[in-house]
Scaffold this motif. Structure first.
Motif, PDB file in Angstrom:
ATOM      1  N   GLU A  61       0.828  -1.201   0.000  1.00 11.35           N
ATOM      2  CA  GLU A  61       0.000   0.000   0.000  1.00 11.35           C
ATOM      3  C   GLU A  61       0.868   1.259   0.000  1.00 11.35           C
ATOM      4  O   GLU A  61       1.776   1.402   0.819  1.00 11.35           O
ATOM      5  CB  GLU A  61      -0.925   0.008   1.214  1.00 11.35           C
ATOM      6  CG  GLU A  61      -1.994  -1.074   1.177  1.00 11.35           C
ATOM      7  CD  GLU A  61      -2.993  -0.862   0.046  1.00 11.35           C
ATOM      8  OE1 GLU A  61      -3.473   0.276  -0.128  1.00 11.35           O
ATOM      9  OE2 GLU A  61      -3.293  -1.853  -0.668  1.00 11.35           O
ATOM     10  N   ASP A  62       0.533   2.173  -0.927  1.00 11.46           N
ATOM     11  CA  ASP A  62       1.319   3.399  -1.074  1.00 11.46           C
ATOM     12  C   ASP A  62       0.528   4.662  -0.786  1.00 11.46           C
ATOM     13  O   ASP A  62       0.960   5.768  -1.116  1.00 11.46           O
ATOM     14  CB  ASP A  62       1.895   3.486  -2.482  1.00 11.46           C
ATOM     15  CG  ASP A  62       0.816   3.537  -3.564  1.00 11.46           C
ATOM     16  OD1 ASP A  62      -0.387   3.544  -3.221  1.00 11.46           O
ATOM     17  OD2 ASP A  62       1.189   3.562  -4.757  1.00 11.46           O
ATOM     18  N   GLY A  63      -0.637   4.529  -0.172  1.00 15.96           N
ATOM     19  CA  GLY A  63      -1.458   5.680   0.150  1.00 15.96           C
ATOM     20  C   GLY A  63      -2.474   6.046  -0.906  1.00 15.96           C
ATOM     21  O   GLY A  63      -3.326   6.905  -0.671  1.00 15.96           O
ATOM     22  N   SER A  64      -2.412   5.396  -2.057  1.00 13.94           N
ATOM     23  CA  SER A  64      -3.354   5.744  -3.129  1.00 13.94           C
ATOM     24  C   SER A  64      -4.760   5.242  -2.829  1.00 13.94           C
ATOM     25  O   SER A  64      -5.749   5.849  -3.262  1.00 13.94           O
ATOM     26  CB  SER A  64      -2.869   5.185  -4.475  1.00 13.94           C
ATOM     27  OG  SER A  64      -2.697   3.785  -4.420  1.00 13.94           O
ATOM     28  N   ASP A  70       0.141   3.613   4.153  1.00 15.62           N
ATOM     29  CA  ASP A  70       1.262   3.769   3.223  1.00 15.62           C
ATOM     30  C   ASP A  70       2.559   3.309   3.875  1.00 15.62           C
ATOM     31  O   ASP A  70       3.071   3.941   4.790  1.00 15.62           O
ATOM     32  CB  ASP A  70       1.384   5.234   2.801  1.00 15.62           C
ATOM     33  CG  ASP A  70       2.528   5.484   1.826  1.00 15.62           C
ATOM     34  OD1 ASP A  70       3.174   4.500   1.397  1.00 15.62           O
ATOM     35  OD2 ASP A  70       2.767   6.663   1.506  1.00 15.62           O
ATOM     36  N   SER A  73       5.976   4.429   0.453  1.00 13.20           N
ATOM     37  CA  SER A  73       6.681   5.697   0.245  1.00 13.20           C
ATOM     38  C   SER A  73       7.961   5.776   1.059  1.00 13.20           C
ATOM     39  O   SER A  73       8.997   6.249   0.579  1.00 13.20           O
ATOM     40  CB  SER A  73       5.772   6.877   0.582  1.00 13.20           C
ATOM     41  OG  SER A  73       4.660   6.923  -0.282  1.00 13.20           O
TER      42      SER A  73
END
Length: 393
Positions: A61-64, A70, A73
Motif C-alpha cells: 500500500e502506497d497511500g493511493s 502507506d 513511500s
C-alpha cells in the motif's frame, strides 16, 4: 485482501530440488548481489532504482487507496527503489504471472510456494543479507512451505488460522469441534458454509486425523490414495448441508449477518468485522486443530532488480512496517517486535507457539509426501483440484 482467493491450482511437477546456483541468476553480475562462484550472494550491490512486486491486495500500500495506509513511500525514500506493484486474486494467478516474467518479488501463500520452488521460479535467499529476518518468529522459519533441506526461499510475512465461526444464538452448545460442520452438519443443514478451494480438502483431513486415527494421517497435505478418498468422501457427505461455499470474505460476513450461514470456516478478521457490527457470532480454534496460512516474500530467479528485492524483503519484515501491513490485512505479524506497533496482537494470538502449533499451514500437496514417507506416493494438487470439482458437483 484475500477476498477473491479461490486458490484453484494448476497442474504442477513433483518437487525437485533445484540448486541455489541455478536459481539466483543475477548473482555475480556487475549490478546484482555479490556471491561466491555463483552461489548465494554474500553482499548486496547498488540499488537498481526500481522493484516490481506481485502480491495479495493490501500487501503493498502506497497511500493511493487510503492516504493513512502507506508503507511504500518510506521504502522508496530510503532506498531510491521505486515500487511497481501488481495485485493478484488467487495462488494460481500468482504462479502464472511469475512464470510470465517481469517480477522481482512475489508474496506467495503455502499452496503456491512449493510450485514456485520446484519449477525454479524463485531463488534461495541469504537471510544474512536481511537483518529483519532475525526477529521473525522461529516457528515460521525453515518450514516445509518456505524452505528445502534447510535452505530458506524467502521471508515469512503474516500468518493466521482458518477458524470455526458460529452464530451464538443458533448453534448450541458452543462448539469445540469441527464436528458441527462435518458429522454433525445435518443439525444446521443448508446453513453450513465452507471455504471454496481444493485446499479445503486438508480441513477434512485435519478432522479425520482426530476422528479416524486408523487412517494414519500424519499431515493433512500428505495424503495417500486411501486417506485422500476418505477426506473426499467426508466432503461429499458435507456437501448436502452446505448452503454456500465462500471465497469472498465480504460475502461470508453478509451471510452470517442475514442468518443464511450459522457455522463454517473463517478468518479472525471476519469475526472482528462481525463483532464490530454487533453480530451474534464467535470463533474458536477447534480441538482437532485447523489449517491456516503463512505467506512468504520470495525473490524470483530472474529478478532484474535483486538488490532492491532484498531491500524490500528486509523492509517489509521490519517491525513497524510488518505491523502496518499485517494489521491492514487482518493477520498476525511475523515478529514479537511488530506487536509494539499494534494493539491487537492478543486477538490474533501473535507469537503464541502453543496456539501456532495447532495450525497446519497451507502447503502444496505433491507426489513426494511432505510427511517424509517414501514407501507410498501422495496425491498431488492436480488431483485435489479435480476432486474439488466433483465434491461441489
Amino acid at each position: 485482501m484475500r477476498n477473491t482467493a479461490s486458490r484453484r491450482s494448476a497442474i504442477f511437477a513433483a518437487l525437485a530440488i533445484v540448486s541455489t546456483t541455478a536459481l539466483l541468476t543475477a548473482c555475480g553480475t556487475a549490478s546484482g548481489p555479490g556471491g561466491d562462484d555463483g552461489g548465494l550472494p554474500t553482499e548486496l550491490g547498488d540499488f537498481e532504482g526500481s522493484v516490481s512486486i506481485l502480491a495479495w491486495p493490501g500487501y503493498v500500500e502506497d497511500g493511493s487507496n487510503d492516504p493513512a495506509v502507506d508503507w511504500v513511500s518510506g521504502f522508496e525514500d530510503e532506498t531510491g527503489c521505486m515500487v511497481d506493484a501488481q495485485a493478484y486474486g488467487t495462488s494460481d494467478e500468482a504462479v502464472n504471472l511469475v512464470r510470465s516474467g517481469g517480477y522481482d518479488v512475489v508474496a506467495a501463500s503455502g499452496d503456491a510456494t512449493l510450485r514456485l520452488i520446484a519449477a525454479g521460479d524463485v531463488a534461495a535467499v541469504n537471510t544474512d543479507l536481511i537483518p529483519s529476518y532475525d526477529g521473525v518468529f522461529d516457528f515460521l522459519k525453515e518450514q516445509e512451505w518456505n524452505s528445502v533441506d534447510g535452505q530458506s526461499y524467502g521471508v515469512p510475512h503474516g500468518y493466521g488460522a482458518n477458524l470455526l465461526l458460529y452464530n451464538t444464538e443458533v448453534v448450541n452448545p458452543a462448539p469445540t469441534s469441527w464436528d458441527v460442520v462435518f458429522d454433525g452438519a445435518s443439525a444446521y443443514s443448508g446453513k453450513i458454509t465452507a471455504y471454496d478451494s481444493p485446499i479445503y480438502i486438508a480441513d477434512a483431513a485435519v478432522y479425520l486425523m482426530a476422528h479416524q486415527p486408523e487412517l494414519g494421517i500424519e499431515n493433512p497435505y500428505a495424503l495417500d490414495e486411501e486417506q485422500f478418498q476418505a477426506a473426499v468422501d467426508l466432503l461429499k457427505a458435507q456437501r448436502e448441508h452446505v448452503g454456500e461455499y465462500w471465497s469472498d470474505y465480504l460475502k461470508e460476513i453478509q451471510a452470517f449477518q442475514t442468518g443464511d450461514s450459522v457455522a463454517g470456516t473463517t478468518w479472525q478478521v471476519i469475526q472482528n468485522v462481525l463483532e464490530g457490527e454487533g453480530a451474534t457470532t464467535a470463533v474458536v480454534l477447534p480441538e482437532e486443530g485447523a489449517t491456516g496460512w503463512s505467506d512468504t516474500w520470495m525473490i524470483t530467479s530472474d529478478a532484474e532488480n535483486p538488490n532492491c528485492a532484498y531491500a524490500w524483503l528486509d523492509w517489509i519484515a521490519s517491525p513497524e512496517v510488518n505491523a502496518q501491513a499485517t494489521a491492514y490485512f487482518g493477520e498476525a505479524p511475523s515478529s514479537e517486535a511488530a506487536c509494539d506497533f499494534r494493539d491487537d496482537c492478543e486477538a490474533y494470538h501473535a507469537g503464541d507457539e502453543e496456539y501456532a502449533s495447532q495450525i497446519w499451514y497451507w502447503t502444496t500437496p505433491i507426489a513426494d509426501c511432505v510427511d517424509g514417507r517414501t514407501d507410498v506416493e501422495c496425491v498431488d494438487y492436480a488431483a485435489w483440484t479435480e476432486a474439488w470439482s466433483e465434491i461441489k458437483g
